[in-house]
Design an enzyme around this catalytic site. Structure first.
Site, PDB file in Angstrom:
ATOM      1  N   ASP A 152     -16.690 -80.940  17.763  1.00 44.83           N
ATOM      2  CA  ASP A 152     -16.205 -80.510  16.369  1.00 44.83           C
ATOM      3  C   ASP A 152     -14.402 -79.584  16.752  1.00 44.83           C
ATOM      4  O   ASP A 152     -13.516 -80.713  17.267  1.00 44.83           O
ATOM      5  CB  ASP A 152     -17.413 -80.041  15.710  1.00 44.83           C
ATOM      6  CG  ASP A 152     -16.898 -80.431  14.527  1.00 44.83           C
ATOM      7  OD1 ASP A 152     -15.703 -80.080  14.083  1.00 44.83           O
ATOM      8  OD2 ASP A 152     -17.741 -79.564  13.721  1.00 44.83           O
TER       9      ASP A 152
ATOM     10  N   GLU B 264     -16.648 -73.789   8.793  1.00 46.78           N
ATOM     11  CA  GLU B 264     -14.901 -74.163   9.770  1.00 46.78           C
ATOM     12  C   GLU B 264     -13.910 -73.324   9.832  1.00 46.78           C
ATOM     13  O   GLU B 264     -13.859 -72.275   9.430  1.00 46.78           O
ATOM     14  CB  GLU B 264     -14.308 -75.830   9.188  1.00 46.78           C
ATOM     15  CG  GLU B 264     -15.915 -76.711   9.529  1.00 46.78           C
ATOM     16  CD  GLU B 264     -15.452 -77.346  10.709  1.00 46.78           C
ATOM     17  OE1 GLU B 264     -14.547 -77.243  11.969  1.00 46.78           O
ATOM     18  OE2 GLU B 264     -16.257 -78.637  10.974  1.00 46.78           O
TER      19      GLU B 264
ATOM     20  N   ASN C 140      -9.593 -82.601   6.992  1.00 44.76           N
ATOM     21  CA  ASN C 140     -10.427 -82.179   7.790  1.00 44.76           C
ATOM     22  C   ASN C 140      -9.309 -81.342   8.713  1.00 44.76           C
ATOM     23  O   ASN C 140      -8.555 -80.211   8.240  1.00 44.76           O
ATOM     24  CB  ASN C 140     -11.181 -83.198   8.391  1.00 44.76           C
ATOM     25  CG  ASN C 140     -12.325 -82.151   8.935  1.00 44.76           C
ATOM     26  OD1 ASN C 140     -13.418 -81.702   8.433  1.00 44.76           O
ATOM     27  ND2 ASN C 140     -12.825 -82.384  10.308  1.00 44.76           N
TER      28      ASN C 140
ATOM     29  N   ASN D  40     -10.552 -83.695  14.262  1.00 47.36           N
ATOM     30  CA  ASN D  40     -10.971 -82.949  14.383  1.00 47.36           C
ATOM     31  C   ASN D  40     -10.670 -81.700  14.970  1.00 47.36           C
ATOM     32  O   ASN D  40      -9.331 -81.136  14.693  1.00 47.36           O
ATOM     33  CB  ASN D  40     -12.806 -82.592  14.861  1.00 47.36           C
ATOM     34  CG  ASN D  40     -13.262 -82.476  13.812  1.00 47.36           C
ATOM     35  OD1 ASN D  40     -13.766 -81.334  12.641  1.00 47.36           O
ATOM     36  ND2 ASN D  40     -14.899 -82.857  13.598  1.00 47.36           N
TER      37      ASN D  40
ATOM     38  N   ARG E   2     -10.167 -86.954   2.008  1.00 46.06           N
ATOM     39  CA  ARG E   2      -9.444 -85.663   2.163  1.00 46.06           C
ATOM     40  C   ARG E   2      -9.180 -84.986   3.592  1.00 46.06           C
ATOM     41  O   ARG E   2      -9.773 -85.679   4.870  1.00 46.06           O
ATOM     42  CB  ARG E   2     -10.908 -84.695   1.538  1.00 46.06           C
ATOM     43  CG  ARG E   2     -12.455 -84.844   3.149  1.00 46.06           C
ATOM     44  CD  ARG E   2     -13.349 -83.379   3.023  1.00 46.06           C
ATOM     45  NE  ARG E   2     -14.066 -83.287   3.551  1.00 46.06           N
ATOM     46  CZ  ARG E   2     -14.471 -82.603   5.358  1.00 46.06           C
ATOM     47  NH1 ARG E   2     -13.325 -82.297   5.180  1.00 46.06           N
ATOM     48  NH2 ARG E   2     -15.359 -82.820   5.545  1.00 46.06           N
TER      49      ARG E   2
HETATM   50 CA    CA Z   1     -14.635 -79.887  11.892  1.00 46.15          CA
END
Ligand code: CA
Length: 295
Positions: free
Chosen positions: A201, A19, A104, A151, A102
């Site tokens: 995403d 990521e 991201n 995201n 958490r």
């Molecule tokens: Ca992501």
């Protein structure tokens, strides 16, 4: 009909949850993270070498810091990371009371404020995350709530719009943005893909103001015009779970794309052996330099 662009594997990283790619213009290297692996990676495309720093806990994203080093958004909050020694210095944990959450994805705005959002790790996570802003004076501000999977985030070049993705909504929304104060208001959908394929995403913006969005379970990255909602180009990938795009390289004309192998069956992994790899495409348009954390 949108234009199709090929991509190639540049690093067979086999990351669990690759990521957060971001190009550090000064170092001429690509930073990226393996969230589930708890690692920050530094990839040098000229040598093909990739160095991993174990940060000891899930790490959602990384941004370069103006004064050197980097900032990360971890399971346990915002921290500074020394990229030479791997030493972490915790800065703030706005969700210390929410141990199931958490951090991201996140990025810096044009004024050097670090925006990052949280998500709950449990199945029942609808609306359990929030979006935070870490200012250069190291104060933290809760900017939005009722987010499920925080995201992609990006700013228009005039800095009057902040684009944002809460993945299950299958939309990119545009907030009005006040660069002077870092305030957001009036989110409106600009790109909507209710029927998929996949879920939006990570996201970045190119030099022409167009958005590039990775589609988890969608095998693709799509270039969108946020003014019209039209798809302009598609990068089809040999992996099911591309996660995030970012422009790098000396001329910022290489689109790097991270991917994930987490959650894929043995059979699926046999069909997509490069799941978790780092890919690159040359779409014929440039990106813009990453904004650094100004604190
Ligand atoms: Ca992501």
């Amino acid at each position: 009909m949108s234009h199709r662009i090929p991509a190639e594997l540049v690093l067979d990283a086999r990351a669990l949850l690759g990521e957060g790619p971001i190009w550090d213009v000064r170092r001429q290297a690509l930073y990226w993270v393996d969230i589930a692996g708890g690692k920050v990676h530094i990839f040098d495309p000229t040598t093909g070498q990739d160095r991993a720093i174990d940060v000891g806990q899930p790490v959602g994203t990384i941004v370069p810091r103006r004064n050197g080093g980097a900032l990360v958004a971890l399971r346990d909050g915002f921290a500074a990371l020394d990229l030479e020694t791997g030493a972490l210095t915790m800065i703030a944990d706005p969700e210390a009371h929410l141990p199931q959450n958490r951090f991201n994805d996140g990025k810096c705005d044009p004024a050097g404020r670090f925006w990052a959002g949280t998500m709950r790790l449990a199945e029942d996570r609808t609306g359990a995350g929030s979006l935070y802003r870490l200012d250069p004076d190291l104060t933290v501000h809760k900017m939005w709530s009722n987010i499920t999977v925080a995201n992609g985030i990006a700013w228009s070049h005039d800095a009057t719009t902040m684009y944002y993705i809460d993945t299950p909504t299958r939309m990119v929304v545009a907030f009005e943005y006040d660069l002077a104060t870092g305030a957001i208001a009036n989110p409106k959908p600009v790109i909507s893909t209710p029927d998929g394929p996949g879920f939006p995403d990570g996201m970045t913006i190119d030099a022409e103001g167009m958005l590039w969005v990775a589609y988890w379970d969608g095998w693709r990255v799509v270039r969108w015009d946020p003014a019209t909602g039209e798809a302009l180009a598609v990068i089809e990938l040999p992996v099911q779970r591309p996660t995030a795009p970012w422009f790098g390289g000396p001329d910022l004309d290489v689109l790097y794309i991270t991917s994930a192998r987490v959650g894929l069956s043995e059979e699926a992994l046999q069909q997509q052996p490069h799941a978790g790899g780092l890919f690159a495409a040359r779409p014929g348009v440039r990106g813009v330099p990453a904004f650094e954390f100004a604190g």
